[in-house]
Motif scaffolding. Sequence first.
Motif, PDB file in Angstrom:
ATOM      1  N   MET A 140     -16.336   0.639   4.367  1.00 47.75           N
ATOM      2  CA  MET A 140     -15.599   0.330   3.153  1.00 47.75           C
ATOM      3  C   MET A 140     -15.364  -1.176   3.011  1.00 47.75           C
ATOM      4  O   MET A 140     -15.293  -1.683   1.917  1.00 47.75           O
ATOM      5  N   ASN A 141     -15.253  -1.892   4.112  1.00 46.36           N
ATOM      6  CA  ASN A 141     -15.057  -3.331   4.059  1.00 46.36           C
ATOM      7  C   ASN A 141     -16.194  -4.042   3.347  1.00 46.36           C
ATOM      8  O   ASN A 141     -15.966  -5.000   2.623  1.00 46.36           O
ATOM      9  N   LYS A 142     -17.425  -3.593   3.566  1.00 48.81           N
ATOM     10  CA  LYS A 142     -18.572  -4.216   2.916  1.00 48.81           C
ATOM     11  C   LYS A 142     -18.512  -4.029   1.410  1.00 48.81           C
ATOM     12  O   LYS A 142     -18.876  -4.919   0.660  1.00 48.81           O
ATOM     13  N   LYS A 143     -18.028  -2.857   0.985  1.00 52.90           N
ATOM     14  CA  LYS A 143     -17.912  -2.583  -0.446  1.00 52.90           C
ATOM     15  C   LYS A 143     -16.883  -3.519  -1.083  1.00 52.90           C
ATOM     16  O   LYS A 143     -17.109  -4.051  -2.160  1.00 52.90           O
ATOM     17  N   ILE A 144     -15.773  -3.731  -0.409  1.00 50.29           N
ATOM     18  CA  ILE A 144     -14.730  -4.632  -0.908  1.00 50.29           C
ATOM     19  C   ILE A 144     -15.264  -6.052  -0.995  1.00 50.29           C
ATOM     20  O   ILE A 144     -15.050  -6.739  -1.989  1.00 50.29           O
ATOM     21  N   THR A 145     -15.971  -6.482   0.020  1.00 50.13           N
ATOM     22  CA  THR A 145     -16.539  -7.827   0.029  1.00 50.13           C
ATOM     23  C   THR A 145     -17.529  -7.994  -1.108  1.00 50.13           C
ATOM     24  O   THR A 145     -17.549  -9.031  -1.772  1.00 50.13           O
ATOM     25  N   LYS A 146     -18.326  -6.967  -1.365  1.00 49.92           N
ATOM     26  CA  LYS A 146     -19.311  -7.016  -2.440  1.00 49.92           C
ATOM     27  C   LYS A 146     -18.622  -7.143  -3.796  1.00 49.92           C
ATOM     28  O   LYS A 146     -19.040  -7.944  -4.642  1.00 49.92           O
ATOM     29  N   ILE A 147     -17.555  -6.398  -4.003  1.00 50.71           N
ATOM     30  CA  ILE A 147     -16.805  -6.475  -5.257  1.00 50.71           C
ATOM     31  C   ILE A 147     -16.185  -7.855  -5.418  1.00 50.71           C
ATOM     32  O   ILE A 147     -16.249  -8.450  -6.495  1.00 50.71           O
ATOM     33  N   THR A 148     -15.593  -8.367  -4.357  1.00 50.90           N
ATOM     34  CA  THR A 148     -14.966  -9.689  -4.395  1.00 50.90           C
ATOM     35  C   THR A 148     -15.987 -10.758  -4.750  1.00 50.90           C
ATOM     36  O   THR A 148     -15.730 -11.611  -5.608  1.00 50.90           O
ATOM     37  N   LYS A 149     -17.144 -10.720  -4.128  1.00 46.47           N
ATOM     38  CA  LYS A 149     -18.199 -11.697  -4.433  1.00 46.47           C
ATOM     39  C   LYS A 149     -18.628 -11.600  -5.886  1.00 46.47           C
ATOM     40  O   LYS A 149     -18.850 -12.609  -6.546  1.00 46.47           O
ATOM     41  N   ARG A 150     -18.735 -10.380  -6.390  1.00 44.01           N
ATOM     42  CA  ARG A 150     -19.150 -10.174  -7.780  1.00 44.01           C
ATOM     43  C   ARG A 150     -18.112 -10.732  -8.742  1.00 44.01           C
ATOM     44  O   ARG A 150     -18.451 -11.363  -9.747  1.00 44.01           O
ATOM     45  N   ILE A 151     -16.832 -10.542  -8.455  1.00 48.54           N
ATOM     46  CA  ILE A 151     -15.764 -11.079  -9.308  1.00 48.54           C
ATOM     47  C   ILE A 151     -15.838 -12.604  -9.342  1.00 48.54           C
ATOM     48  O   ILE A 151     -15.748 -13.225 -10.402  1.00 48.54           O
ATOM     49  N   VAL A 152     -16.039 -13.215  -8.194  1.00 49.06           N
ATOM     50  CA  VAL A 152     -16.135 -14.678  -8.117  1.00 49.06           C
ATOM     51  C   VAL A 152     -17.368 -15.166  -8.881  1.00 49.06           C
ATOM     52  O   VAL A 152     -17.302 -16.166  -9.599  1.00 49.06           O
ATOM     53  N   GLU A 153     -18.485 -14.462  -8.769  1.00 47.92           N
ATOM     54  CA  GLU A 153     -19.705 -14.834  -9.504  1.00 47.92           C
ATOM     55  C   GLU A 153     -19.460 -14.814 -11.009  1.00 47.92           C
ATOM     56  O   GLU A 153     -19.836 -15.748 -11.716  1.00 47.92           O
ATOM     57  N   ILE A 154     -18.845 -13.752 -11.485  1.00 49.97           N
ATOM     58  CA  ILE A 154     -18.570 -13.635 -12.922  1.00 49.97           C
ATOM     59  C   ILE A 154     -17.652 -14.766 -13.367  1.00 49.97           C
ATOM     60  O   ILE A 154     -17.856 -15.371 -14.426  1.00 49.97           O
ATOM     61  N   HIS A 155     -16.657 -15.088 -12.566  1.00 51.24           N
ATOM     62  CA  HIS A 155     -15.720 -16.167 -12.889  1.00 51.24           C
ATOM     63  C   HIS A 155     -16.447 -17.506 -12.990  1.00 51.24           C
ATOM     64  O   HIS A 155     -16.221 -18.269 -13.919  1.00 51.24           O
ATOM     65  N   GLU A 156     -17.344 -17.772 -12.060  1.00 49.53           N
ATOM     66  CA  GLU A 156     -18.090 -19.030 -12.074  1.00 49.53           C
ATOM     67  C   GLU A 156     -19.093 -19.080 -13.227  1.00 49.53           C
ATOM     68  O   GLU A 156     -19.274 -20.124 -13.848  1.00 49.53           O
ATOM     69  N   GLU A 157     -19.733 -17.953 -13.520  1.00 47.14           N
ATOM     70  CA  GLU A 157     -20.683 -17.886 -14.634  1.00 47.14           C
ATOM     71  C   GLU A 157     -20.011 -18.191 -15.970  1.00 47.14           C
ATOM     72  O   GLU A 157     -20.623 -18.761 -16.867  1.00 47.14           O
ATOM     73  N   SER A 158     -18.759 -17.805 -16.097  1.00 45.81           N
ATOM     74  CA  SER A 158     -18.040 -17.995 -17.353  1.00 45.81           C
ATOM     75  C   SER A 158     -17.430 -19.390 -17.466  1.00 45.81           C
ATOM     76  O   SER A 158     -16.734 -19.674 -18.433  1.00 45.81           O
ATOM     77  N   GLY A 159     -17.679 -20.223 -16.490  1.00 48.75           N
ATOM     78  CA  GLY A 159     -17.090 -21.562 -16.512  1.00 48.75           C
ATOM     79  C   GLY A 159     -15.614 -21.534 -16.190  1.00 48.75           C
ATOM     80  O   GLY A 159     -14.856 -22.382 -16.629  1.00 48.75           O
TER      81      GLY A 159
END
Length: 50
Positions: free
Chosen positions: A1-20
């Motif tokens: 389950m830890n890997k799933k949480i890390t994957k979600i966290t990385k995705r949230i950060v990616e979206i945040h950076e993509e949006s400026g």
Amino acid sequence: MNKKITKITKRIVEIHEESGKHYGARQKSIISLKEEGYKVSLKRVQRLMQ
């Protein structure tokens, strides 16, 4: 389950950076993650995007 949480966290950060790092990215993150099959609270997204 830890890997799933890390994957979600990385995705949230990616979206945040993509949006400026725009404020509206919070809602976009939640919508995008729901489409990908994840359920994330707004509070968690806000914490990560500070």
